[in-house]
Design a protein around this motif. Structure first.
Motif, short mmCIF file in Angstrom:
data_model
loop_
_atom_site.label_atom_id
_atom_site.label_comp_id
_atom_site.label_asym_id
_atom_site.label_seq_id
_atom_site.Cartn_x
_atom_site.Cartn_y
_atom_site.Cartn_z
N GLU A 228 -10.89 -15.55 15.87
CA GLU A 228 -10.22 -15.58 17.17
C GLU A 228 -11.28 -15.53 18.26
O GLU A 228 -12.24 -14.77 18.17
CB GLU A 228 -9.28 -14.38 17.32
N VAL A 229 -11.09 -16.35 19.28
CA VAL A 229 -12.05 -16.44 20.39
C VAL A 229 -11.31 -16.11 21.68
O VAL A 229 -10.31 -16.75 22.01
CB VAL A 229 -12.66 -17.85 20.50
N HIS B 291 -15.42 -13.24 23.34
CA HIS B 291 -15.41 -12.22 22.28
C HIS B 291 -14.86 -12.84 21.00
O HIS B 291 -13.81 -13.47 21.00
CB HIS B 291 -14.56 -11.01 22.68
N LEU B 292 -15.62 -12.65 19.92
CA LEU B 292 -15.21 -13.21 18.63
C LEU B 292 -14.63 -12.11 17.76
O LEU B 292 -15.21 -11.02 17.65
CB LEU B 292 -16.41 -13.82 17.89
N THR B 293 -13.51 -12.40 17.11
CA THR B 293 -12.93 -11.48 16.14
C THR B 293 -12.75 -12.23 14.83
O THR B 293 -12.06 -13.26 14.79
CB THR B 293 -11.55 -10.97 16.61
N LEU B 294 -13.41 -11.75 13.78
CA LEU B 294 -13.27 -12.36 12.46
C LEU B 294 -12.30 -11.52 11.64
O LEU B 294 -12.46 -10.30 11.55
CB LEU B 294 -14.62 -12.43 11.73
N THR B 295 -11.31 -12.16 11.04
CA THR B 295 -10.36 -11.44 10.19
C THR B 295 -10.52 -11.96 8.76
O THR B 295 -9.98 -13.03 8.43
CB THR B 295 -8.92 -11.65 10.68
N PRO B 296 -11.25 -11.23 7.90
CA PRO B 296 -11.51 -11.74 6.55
C PRO B 296 -10.24 -11.94 5.72
O PRO B 296 -10.16 -12.86 4.92
CB PRO B 296 -12.39 -10.65 5.92
N PHE C 174 -16.53 -23.49 15.68
CA PHE C 174 -16.72 -22.35 14.79
C PHE C 174 -16.40 -22.79 13.37
O PHE C 174 -15.25 -23.14 13.08
CB PHE C 174 -15.82 -21.19 15.21
N TYR C 175 -17.40 -22.80 12.51
CA TYR C 175 -17.22 -23.24 11.13
C TYR C 175 -17.48 -22.07 10.17
O TYR C 175 -18.34 -21.23 10.44
CB TYR C 175 -18.24 -24.32 10.76
N GLU C 176 -16.78 -22.07 9.06
CA GLU C 176 -17.18 -21.18 7.97
C GLU C 176 -18.41 -21.81 7.33
O GLU C 176 -18.40 -22.98 6.94
CB GLU C 176 -16.05 -21.07 6.94
N ALA C 177 -19.49 -21.02 7.25
CA ALA C 177 -20.79 -21.58 6.87
C ALA C 177 -20.77 -22.22 5.48
O ALA C 177 -21.22 -23.35 5.30
CB ALA C 177 -21.87 -20.50 6.93
N VAL C 178 -20.23 -21.52 4.50
CA VAL C 178 -20.37 -21.98 3.11
C VAL C 178 -19.43 -23.14 2.78
O VAL C 178 -19.80 -24.04 2.04
CB VAL C 178 -20.15 -20.78 2.15
N THR C 179 -18.23 -23.12 3.37
CA THR C 179 -17.25 -24.18 3.04
C THR C 179 -17.23 -25.31 4.05
O THR C 179 -16.77 -26.41 3.75
CB THR C 179 -15.83 -23.60 2.95
N GLY C 180 -17.69 -25.02 5.28
CA GLY C 180 -17.64 -26.04 6.34
C GLY C 180 -16.27 -26.18 6.97
O GLY C 180 -16.03 -27.10 7.75
N ILE C 181 -15.35 -25.26 6.67
CA ILE C 181 -14.01 -25.31 7.28
C ILE C 181 -14.14 -25.03 8.79
O ILE C 181 -14.80 -24.08 9.20
CB ILE C 181 -13.07 -24.26 6.63
N LEU C 182 -13.49 -25.89 9.60
CA LEU C 182 -13.49 -25.68 11.05
C LEU C 182 -12.41 -24.65 11.40
O LEU C 182 -11.23 -24.89 11.21
CB LEU C 182 -13.20 -27.01 11.77
N ALA D 112 -12.20 -22.99 14.58
CA ALA D 112 -11.74 -23.09 15.98
C ALA D 112 -12.65 -24.04 16.74
O ALA D 112 -13.79 -24.27 16.35
CB ALA D 112 -11.77 -21.70 16.63
N GLU D 113 -12.09 -24.58 17.81
CA GLU D 113 -12.86 -25.44 18.70
C GLU D 113 -12.48 -25.09 20.12
O GLU D 113 -11.29 -24.99 20.44
CB GLU D 113 -12.53 -26.91 18.40
N VAL D 114 -13.47 -24.84 20.96
CA VAL D 114 -13.21 -24.41 22.33
C VAL D 114 -13.85 -25.42 23.28
O VAL D 114 -15.03 -25.74 23.14
CB VAL D 114 -13.81 -23.01 22.59
N ASN D 115 -13.06 -25.91 24.24
CA ASN D 115 -13.62 -26.75 25.30
C ASN D 115 -14.19 -25.82 26.37
O ASN D 115 -13.53 -25.49 27.35
CB ASN D 115 -12.54 -27.67 25.87
N ALA D 116 -15.43 -25.39 26.13
CA ALA D 116 -16.00 -24.26 26.86
C ALA D 116 -16.60 -24.66 28.20
O ALA D 116 -16.57 -23.89 29.16
CB ALA D 116 -17.06 -23.58 26.00
#
Length: 336
Positions: free
Chosen positions: A293-294, A282-287, A238-246, A248-252
């Motif tokens: 959160e995944v 379920h994804l929760t974005l907290t601006p 899961f990356y922030e699109a504009v900045t490329g900040i990672l 979260a990473e899930v071993n799904a």
């Protein structure tokens, strides 16, 4: 949370291709369209919501001046623009665009095939509608073709070619939340796992490039400014699109991910892989804290099946559908 419904039979089994299922709801007519690719044929099924009526159509891969084309189809995907819906089919020879019910082919774009066979295969893959009037299609050389789509008729034009990827495009996705505040409109992924984030317009603008890890990114989504990318490692990042900040990473999954989908209204994420599992998250974005959160909600095992397509059937994630390699049915699940 979900239970299995009656499956929909299809004329041919699904090929082992990434994202090999496309779904479009036609709410005014209470119908759902499904497409599944098999070799050089697209199986199209129209299903009524009451589950009583099904109709089947098969679209052959086409090329000009040839009666029957044997060129393999790589992807079929519905593209919903504000003014019209189209079905886009990519093959080894070119790009076909149909009216969404598959009745009329409105446009054909030939891919540049070399006179002498080369080590590099030629094909189109990665299809996405973007904003009001664009459909973007990726090709094996790494370019992205941007088509300008009129509100009706067949006067479709190739308006721009974006050349930022060096490897074959695997998938593309546009911002699906409907939010006008998101800067990024489109994300594209390639066989090296590289992601490019774009802003659409008269000329598309590259906002960010997120480098891969030499592992193919097979499926990608863009939701509320967050890129969700599935990889051959079985991981979802899961990356922030504009900045490329990672974020979260899930071993799904234990094996190669073949398909991701997001229900934009509920924030549910669907992932499906070769390990025969379909998982719902379920994804929760907290601006405020700029965090993602995944949470894992549910999984279904389709025993002994290499899953190659999984899509929600509606924007809330109330139901989803699954296809598997060599399986001549679309398996459906609905919330209990």
């Amino acid at each position: 949370m979900y239970h299995k419904e009656k499956s929909i039979q299809i004329k041919n089994s699904a090929s082992a291709l990434y994202n090999n299922l496309s779904v479009m709801r036609i709410a005014p007519r209470r119908l759902t369209y499904f497409t599944v690719v098999h070799a050089n044929v697209v199986n199209m099924i129209t299903a009524s919501w009451d589950g009583l009526n099904y109709s089947h159509r098969q679209l052959q891969s086409k090329e000009p001046n040839v009666a029957t084309s044997t060129s393999l189809i790589m992807q079929a995907a519905f593209c919903a623009l504000p003014s019209r819906d189209l079905l886009v089919v990519t093959s080894q020879k070119g790009i076909q665009m149909y009216e969404s019910d598959g009745s009329i082919m409105v446009y054909w774009h030939a891919l540049d095939t070399p006179e002498t066979p080369t080590a590099q295969a030629v094909f189109g893959r990665g299809i996405s509608a973007v904003r009001e009037n664009f459909i973007c299609v990726g090709v094996s050389a790494g370019a992205i073709l941007v088509f300008d789509i009129p509100s009706k008729g067949s006067n479709i034009t190739l308006s721009e070619i974006l050349e930022e990827h060096n490897e074959s495009i695997t998938d593309m996705a546009s911002e699906c939340s409907g939010s006008q505040e998101c800067i990024a409109d489109l994300v594209s992924a390639d066989d090296g796992g590289n992601l490019c984030v774009w802003k659409s317009g008269e000329e598309f603008q590259l906002l960010n490039k997120i480098s891969g890890f030499d592992m193919s990114c097979s499926s990608v989504k863009l939701w509320k400014g967050t890129v969700v990318a599935g990889y051959g490692t079985g991981q979802i990042r899961f990356y922030e699109a504009v900045t490329g900040i990672l974020h979260a990473e899930v071993n799904a999954h234990a094996r190669w991910i073949y398909s991701l989908d997001i229900a934009p209204f509920s924030g549910l994420l669907l992932s499906a892989a070769e390990d025969s599992l379909v998982r719902v998250w379920h994804l929760t974005l907290t601006p405020e804290t700029n965090s993602v959160e995944v949470a894992h909600l549910h999984n279904e095992c389709v025993t002994d099946t290499q899953i190659c397509g999984a899509k929600f059937c509606d924007g809330d994630g109330y139901a989803f559908a699954v296809t598997g390699y060599d399986l001549s049915e679309i398996i459906r699940y609905t919330q209990s």
